[in-house]
Every structure is written in C-alpha cells, then in structure tokens.
Design a protein around this motif. Structure first.
Motif, PDB file in Angstrom:
ATOM      1  N   ARG A 139      -7.053 -61.742  46.288  1.00 31.85           N
ATOM      2  CA  ARG A 139      -6.006 -61.381  47.201  1.00 31.85           C
ATOM      3  C   ARG A 139      -4.746 -62.267  46.582  1.00 31.85           C
ATOM      4  NH1 ARG A 139      -9.563 -62.350  51.159  1.00 31.85           N
ATOM      5  NH2 ARG A 139      -8.594 -64.381  51.700  1.00 31.85           N
ATOM      6  N   THR A 140      -4.860 -63.287  46.354  1.00 31.80           N
ATOM      7  CA  THR A 140      -3.765 -64.121  45.766  1.00 31.80           C
ATOM      8  C   THR A 140      -3.446 -64.227  44.414  1.00 31.80           C
ATOM      9  OG1 THR A 140      -5.219 -66.308  45.927  1.00 31.80           O
ATOM     10  CG2 THR A 140      -4.113 -65.845  47.821  1.00 31.80           C
ATOM     11  N   TRP A 141      -4.200 -64.213  43.505  1.00 30.81           N
ATOM     12  CA  TRP A 141      -3.837 -64.193  41.938  1.00 30.81           C
ATOM     13  C   TRP A 141      -3.586 -62.768  41.479  1.00 30.81           C
ATOM     14  CZ3 TRP A 141      -4.446 -68.957  43.700  1.00 30.81           C
ATOM     15  CH2 TRP A 141      -3.780 -69.973  42.762  1.00 30.81           C
ATOM     16  N   ARG A 142      -4.092 -61.685  42.306  1.00 29.10           N
ATOM     17  CA  ARG A 142      -4.036 -60.435  41.664  1.00 29.10           C
ATOM     18  C   ARG A 142      -4.397 -60.292  40.224  1.00 29.10           C
ATOM     19  NH1 ARG A 142       1.227 -58.531  44.810  1.00 29.10           N
ATOM     20  NH2 ARG A 142       1.759 -60.499  44.211  1.00 29.10           N
ATOM     21  N   PRO A 143      -5.331 -60.641  39.823  1.00 31.76           N
ATOM     22  CA  PRO A 143      -5.510 -60.667  38.290  1.00 31.76           C
ATOM     23  C   PRO A 143      -5.464 -59.465  37.835  1.00 31.76           C
ATOM     24  CG  PRO A 143      -7.724 -61.093  39.359  1.00 31.76           C
ATOM     25  CD  PRO A 143      -6.665 -61.190  40.468  1.00 31.76           C
ATOM     26  N   GLY A 144      -4.814 -59.002  36.649  1.00 32.78           N
ATOM     27  CA  GLY A 144      -4.836 -57.845  36.076  1.00 32.78           C
ATOM     28  C   GLY A 144      -6.305 -57.432  35.132  1.00 32.78           C
ATOM     29  N   LYS A 145      -6.863 -58.214  34.732  1.00 33.99           N
ATOM     30  CA  LYS A 145      -7.987 -57.852  34.205  1.00 33.99           C
ATOM     31  C   LYS A 145      -9.268 -58.967  34.876  1.00 33.99           C
ATOM     32  CE  LYS A 145      -6.138 -56.256  29.975  1.00 33.99           C
ATOM     33  NZ  LYS A 145      -5.909 -56.489  28.652  1.00 33.99           N
TER      34      LYS A 145
END
Length: 171
Positions: A139-145
């Motif tokens: 939710r907070t970092w929203r990593p691309g991969k």
C-alpha cells in the motif's frame, strides 16, 4: 553485527529520536528494517538501473502523483514532521533537495520511510504479522516489481533484529 542490527542501532534509532516518541515502536522498527531489506538489502543507496534513492529506495514522484518524496511532503499527517526532520538534518524543506539527500543521509532516509508508514490510515501490523506487513508495504511503497517470495525471510530477519535489540542481545 548484522546489517539490519547496524541500521537499527544507527540511522533508524537516530531518525526515530527526532520524530515523536509515539512513532518509535517495535512494529515500526520491524517495518522499517523489513522494507529496507526488501528494497535495497540495506546496502544499495541508489537503485540499480532506476531512479530511487536511499536505503528505502524513494523516488521523487510528483505533486500530481503524490508518490515518493512528494507524497510524504504533501500529506497532512507527515508534512509537519518532515519539515522538523529536514531542519534537524540540515536539509532544505523542498522535495528535490530531500530526494537528493536520501542517497547520502541514512538518518533522513529512515525518517522519510517512517513518515511514509505514518501516512497509512491503518494501524501498523503486529511484529509477527508478516502478511499484514506485506500488505502495508504494498500500500505504501507501491513497488513496481514486488517480490513476495523474499518477504517472509526478510521480515523474519527484521523481527529477529528488533527482538534481539530489545533484549540487549548483540546480533
């Protein structure tokens, strides 16, 4: 001493000492270490082949996207504390300046990471809740991969470092 224990005793402890005492909890320390381990293994301050900076791998983002540094800068829950953190670290309170410093100032990076967690409306997960911690990270970092297969072990390492530090056991 493990890298997690070293970062916990150094930059994380220093950043949390600047921020309100209520932000310094075992749950927050586990999240910070787990995310740092997931994002950079707590060793890479510049994303390999990407724009992210600092041990927690922040991108600058934009005012419109409210992602990355801009998100923490603009969020009503974090902007005041970010300003205080920047003053304490001698950093201009401006997104581009903060972004540039993240690569070289681990205390600022740890503080910005804690403030990003603070912007989430949900309660921090329990120290032993790896699944809840993963959800918060997404939710907070929203990593691309995202790499869910590495999370359980990295979360365990973070949890062990925090518990050992609380017991005064060298890691």
């Amino acid at each position: 001493m493990s890298i997690a224990a070293e970062i916990l005793a150094g930059p994380v402890a220093q950043a949390l000492a600047i921020l309100p005492m209520a932000m310094n909890t075992p749950q927050a320390r586990v999240m910070l270490l787990a995310i740092g381990l997931q994002e950079s293994r707590l060793t890479h301050r510049r994303q390999i082949g990407g724009p992210a900076r600092g041990l927690w791998q922040f991108e600058l983002g934009s005012r419109a996207s409210r992602g990355g540094v801009w998100g923490v800068y603009l969020h009503h829950a974090s902007t005041y504390w970010l300003h205080l953190l920047c003053q304490e670290r001698g950093c201009d309170f401006e997104p581009a300046a903060i972004y540039a410093r993240l690569e070289h100032d681990d205390v600022l990076a740890a503080g910005v990471a804690r403030l990003l967690l603070f912007t989430d409306p949900k309660r921090l997960p329990a120290v032993d809740d790896a699944a809840g911690a993963w959800d918060l990270y997404l939710r907070t970092w929203r990593p691309g991969k995202p790499h869910p297969h590495t999370w359980p072990d990295l979360h365990r390492q973070a949890r062990e470092a925090v518990l050992q530090a609380a017991q005064g056991v060298p890691a």
